[in-house]
Design a protein around this motif. Structure first.
Motif, PDB file in Angstrom:
ATOM      1  N   VAL B 108       0.837  -1.202   0.000  1.00  0.00           N
ATOM      2  CA  VAL B 108       0.000   0.000   0.000  1.00  0.00           C
ATOM      3  C   VAL B 108       0.870   1.249   0.000  1.00  0.00           C
ATOM      4  O   VAL B 108       1.720   1.421   0.865  1.00  0.00           O
ATOM      5  N   TRP B 109       0.699   2.089  -0.994  1.00  0.00           N
ATOM      6  CA  TRP B 109       1.387   3.375  -0.987  1.00  0.00           C
ATOM      7  C   TRP B 109       0.557   4.358  -1.797  1.00  0.00           C
ATOM      8  O   TRP B 109      -0.357   3.973  -2.525  1.00  0.00           O
ATOM      9  N   ASN B 111       0.709   7.039  -4.659  1.00  0.00           N
ATOM     10  CA  ASN B 111       1.542   7.551  -5.755  1.00  0.00           C
ATOM     11  C   ASN B 111       1.123   8.966  -6.132  1.00  0.00           C
ATOM     12  O   ASN B 111       0.245   9.180  -6.937  1.00  0.00           O
ATOM     13  N   ARG B 112       1.822   9.931  -5.511  1.00  0.00           N
ATOM     14  CA  ARG B 112       1.475  11.330  -5.795  1.00  0.00           C
ATOM     15  C   ARG B 112       2.140  11.825  -7.069  1.00  0.00           C
ATOM     16  O   ARG B 112       1.981  12.986  -7.455  1.00  0.00           O
ATOM     17  N   PHE B 113       2.873  10.955  -7.747  1.00  0.00           N
ATOM     18  CA  PHE B 113       3.510  11.349  -9.011  1.00  0.00           C
ATOM     19  C   PHE B 113       2.803  10.760 -10.225  1.00  0.00           C
ATOM     20  O   PHE B 113       3.327  10.786 -11.320  1.00  0.00           O
ATOM     21  N   ARG B 114       1.599  10.212  -9.990  1.00  0.00           N
ATOM     22  CA  ARG B 114       0.943   9.505 -11.091  1.00  0.00           C
ATOM     23  C   ARG B 114       0.726  10.406 -12.310  1.00  0.00           C
ATOM     24  O   ARG B 114       0.789   9.968 -13.437  1.00  0.00           O
ATOM     25  N   ALA B 116       2.535  13.157 -13.084  1.00  0.00           N
ATOM     26  CA  ALA B 116       3.698  13.986 -13.407  1.00  0.00           C
ATOM     27  C   ALA B 116       3.968  13.924 -14.913  1.00  0.00           C
ATOM     28  O   ALA B 116       3.824  12.874 -15.545  1.00  0.00           O
ATOM     29  N   LEU B 226       9.486  22.573 -12.674  1.00  0.00           N
ATOM     30  CA  LEU B 226      10.122  21.645 -11.730  1.00  0.00           C
ATOM     31  C   LEU B 226      10.357  22.301 -10.368  1.00  0.00           C
ATOM     32  O   LEU B 226      10.404  21.604  -9.350  1.00  0.00           O
ATOM     33  N   GLU B 229       6.909  22.067  -8.642  1.00  0.00           N
ATOM     34  CA  GLU B 229       6.663  20.683  -8.195  1.00  0.00           C
ATOM     35  C   GLU B 229       7.512  20.332  -6.981  1.00  0.00           C
ATOM     36  O   GLU B 229       7.078  19.600  -6.091  1.00  0.00           O
ATOM     37  N   THR B 230       8.727  20.855  -6.952  1.00  0.00           N
ATOM     38  CA  THR B 230       9.610  20.593  -5.811  1.00  0.00           C
ATOM     39  C   THR B 230       9.036  21.218  -4.536  1.00  0.00           C
ATOM     40  O   THR B 230       9.043  20.593  -3.477  1.00  0.00           O
ATOM     41  N   GLU B 233       6.166  19.143  -3.416  1.00  0.00           N
ATOM     42  CA  GLU B 233       6.634  17.861  -2.876  1.00  0.00           C
ATOM     43  C   GLU B 233       7.148  18.045  -1.452  1.00  0.00           C
ATOM     44  O   GLU B 233       7.006  17.160  -0.606  1.00  0.00           O
TER      45      GLU B 233
END
Lengths: 491, 491
Positions: B108-109, B111-114, B116, B226, B229-230, B233
């Motif tokens: 279970v995780w 994925n907050r980059f799905r 991107a 970027l 996004e950084t 994040e």
């Protein structure tokens, strides 16, 4: 009045600097303005006056003033002269610090790294009993340089200097899949592989993808310090699991799972760090079954796989997992040279793609030229030859090191001969003070750790790892002779 | 019964593989055990039987069985034979996937980059109008290789392959302080400098040190994707500040500060990304004063400093800040070659030390050999020569590119000639569909972006950056001819 400022001392020129004189004059005036020594609407001295004062050609001053005007710091008023731009905000006169930047900053932030242990810098260490690092003198650096040169001269090679994929060189990802299949029976596709900067980046990426604030990760009660710090930095809580001679106590983990939900287990099954024990087959299967039932990830750090002296190495958990619970991390830096940062991370396509997205925010991508060069060396057998050659040498060094420890340090040090890896876990008799020992050894030209790196909030012992691999026979003899001499002064 | 298993098909050997046959046999049995096809206490076929079945020497089987026993997968019972270890947990028979790893994982995780955007890979792009990247063909790669070779052959050079400081090569930190002083009038000590992997790592480190969950950072309404996004994040909220022809609107920021508390401003004062405007002198001083009053940090991204064609470049904010509010970020990758990841971050001693601690968790350290080689090239003037040479060439390319845009694309594209940097901000007439244009150009062998990279939740325009620097004269003519041909099909 601004005109009466002591310009001769305020505008200091360095005739040996690479910056042109007019740029130096211009910058000096910007500094006077931004410090509030010159205020908006103040008049600048005439170019003739200033040129005489500081001993330069008048044209130099004119060029400097033109630059100040074009950048908006000053304005020219016809038939009157040059003035500091009247539209600049009035700056309160600011104190001029001696050096530009001091130890502290003015903005508000929370330094959660204030108590971090400084990283070990062994580049000037001389003779060192390290943590278990490779001998960089054995690294086939000439071959690497040859591939670098060859690639950088080719037309297509130049393209590797452009922006590439944040997942790493496609060719190296293919080479790594072949290498994993041949050495570990681990069959994956290049889409399951991310090229990292050493195994540390694999740990970092996995931690930040798996853990949110307050999530729990299980690790050994003794564990690799930088892994623990990485999990905490990612917001994770650490659940400590005992480690015995058969590796992590998986029965203990099972009991803990009854009351605690975890996101991941971090484990080095092959040679636990620091104590070098190997996880038994029973525990391997049990851990995989628990991961399947409780749906947690296993971060398998296998940086040490290539160094095994007696049996063939155990297959990694990743090779015997049929449920996609394992994120597999490996390193080439550890086998070649620590400063050549290359490693890999293996996981599902989706996990690897997310890791590549996170990695893009961190440093955009790796050094493609180096990655391509390593790919050539994997494919032409150079990597394999290096492994075989160094394995043979390291086995001899392990045996010599352990023989001397057993014969000359019987009373002071207890240890088991490690089956693999590059370090020996040595426990010292309680009357020896490791800080004192490290200090005394340093005075005699020998670097050896003080053991703090292996302690944590729930684990303390009078022990440290001794790396045998980076020392040749003569150096092992010398290092251990020095250590023996030092011990009486460390009690 | 296990003995009746079809071993001939279950134990497949590859005689061309580099793994020894006995290792392959051993691994095949481990797979049968871990998949539950062989259960605890099952007997293995005799070595003679199996050897005949699969056509190998009997000693190969014996070696494989010894290995299985020594690893704990099997046990030898005297006068009876070899059995699967009875103490292994009973594994339910597991399905065998076709490929080992599929797209999805079982744990279970989140994925907050799905969603991107995939990173741009230009290594196989051929003719490309990029975002504003350097021409890697101009990079003095031969000189770099010469320094590499020279260092790696020297006795002291080998030490640079060992673990070093996570803050970077001491020598390069000194070279960078000299370079900053000579080019930017920025006087700092090596303790104020951290060597990074390109400017992206500087942004990442600063963001993670400054921002916690829910903290606010101000950026331009249009901004480098970027970076945004950084910040997200790292847990940050973004406060958007309008940007006009004089750069970020600092009056707007001042008003916002009346109601919103911020931890930092991220700004590219020299040539704002993407629109290339320069922050005016008035706004520079006002921003520094606001930072002092409100105690926020300024992350100054100055990756573009070295490319300025008309005036001398403005001094960075860092050079005129006397209150230690500026964290200064620069890049050498952007001036040499994107895949050679070298950059720097300048801040107070304490901030740089914390950044080095965080960086240690990310990738331990940089590539010291490369850092040392760059230090030599700074010190012997090679870096400076490269800057001068490429600046001259890039100015010619900018002028040619802009001339053609002005003459041949008058109706389709509006733009300002950029004072510096490597890209032109081009706004297309509303009837041109940039996705269509990018697609059609691709069909004719020309890579050009579709503009999505420059949009965000509060900024959308029919525009993109066109990089002129990486194309020589013939390539510029060809690229723009192709673009012109494509436009009618993109409406």
């Amino acid at each position: 009045m601004a005109q009466k400022l002591p310009y001769k001392s305020l505008v200091q020129l360095d005739r040996n600097a690479s910056a042109a004189l007019y740029v130096q004059v211009c910058n000096a005036f910007i500094a006077l303005i931004t410090k509030g020594i010159l205020q908006p609407s103040d008049m600048l001295p005439s170019s003739r006056t200033l040129a005489e004062l500081i001993g330069v050609n008048r044209n130099t001053i004119k060029l400097a003033y033109e630059e100040l005007v074009s950048q908006g710091w000053a304005e020219a008023v016809e038939r009157k002269g040059i003035f500091v731009n009247s539209k600049l905000p009035t700056a309160a006169s600011r104190p001029l610090p001696d050096a530009h930047l001091g130890p502290h900053e003015a903005f508000v932030w929370h330094n959660r790294f204030r108590n971090a242990l400084p990283s070990k810098d062994l580049q000037k260490a001389g003779l060192a009993i390290d943590d278990g690092f490779p001998d960089v003198r054995l690294a086939p650096i000439d071959h690497l340089m040859r591939e670098y040169r060859s690639l950088s001269r080719k037309f297509y090679g130049k393209n590797f200097l452009r922006y590439g994929s944040s997942a790493g060189s496609e060719r190296l990802r293919i080479s790594i899949t072949n290498y994993l299949s041949n050495t570990r029976g681990l069959t994956v596709s290049p889409e399951n592989v991310l090229i990292t900067k050493g195994s540390q980046m694999g740990i970092y990426l996995a931690a930040h993808l798996l853990l949110g604030a307050g999530d729990t990760i299980a690790t050994g009660i003794s564990n690799y310090l930088l892994a623990d710090e990485t999990f905490r930095e990612a917001g994770g809580n650490i659940l400590r699991i005992p480690v015995d001679a058969c590796g992590m106590d998986i029965d203990y983990l099972e009991k803990a799972l009854a009351t605690t939900s975890i996101k991941a287990v971090y484990i080095i099954p092959h040679h636990h760090l620091p104590t070098t024990v190997t996880l038994s087959s029973e525990r391997r299967l049990k851990l995989l079954d628990l991961a399947k039932t409780h749906r947690f990830a296993i971060i398998e750090d296998d940086y040490d796989f290539d160094f095994h002296y007696d049996n063939k190495p155990y297959l990694p958990l990743a090779s015997i997992d049929h449920n996609q619970n394992v994120i597999y991390i490996g390193s080439i830096s550890k086998t070649f040279a620590p400063a050549l940062r290359i490693g890999f991370m293996v996981g599902s396509t989706e996990f690897v793609r997310a890791a590549a997205s996170l990695r893009e925010l961190i440093d955009r991508q790796g050094d493609t030229l180096m990655e391509e060069a390593f790919s050539v060396m994997f494919d032409n057998g150079e990597v394999d030859r290096h492994f075989r050659k160094s394995l043979k040498i390291y086995k001899e060094r392990r045996d010599l090191f352990c023989d001397i420890l057993a014969s000359d340090f019987e009373e002071e040090i207890s240890f088991n001969v490690p089956e693999g890896g590059l370090g020996i876990w040595t426990t010292f008799s309680p009357d020896i003070n490791l800080h004192k020992m490290s200090h005394e050894a340093g005075r005699k030209g020998l670097y050896i750790d003080d053991g703090d790196f292996y302690k944590n909030e729930s684990y303390a012992t009078n022990a440290l790892r001794m790396g045998f691999a980076s020392l040749n026979e003569a150096e092992i003899l010398k290092a251990l002779k020095t250590l023996k001499e030092v011990l009486p002064n460390a009690r």
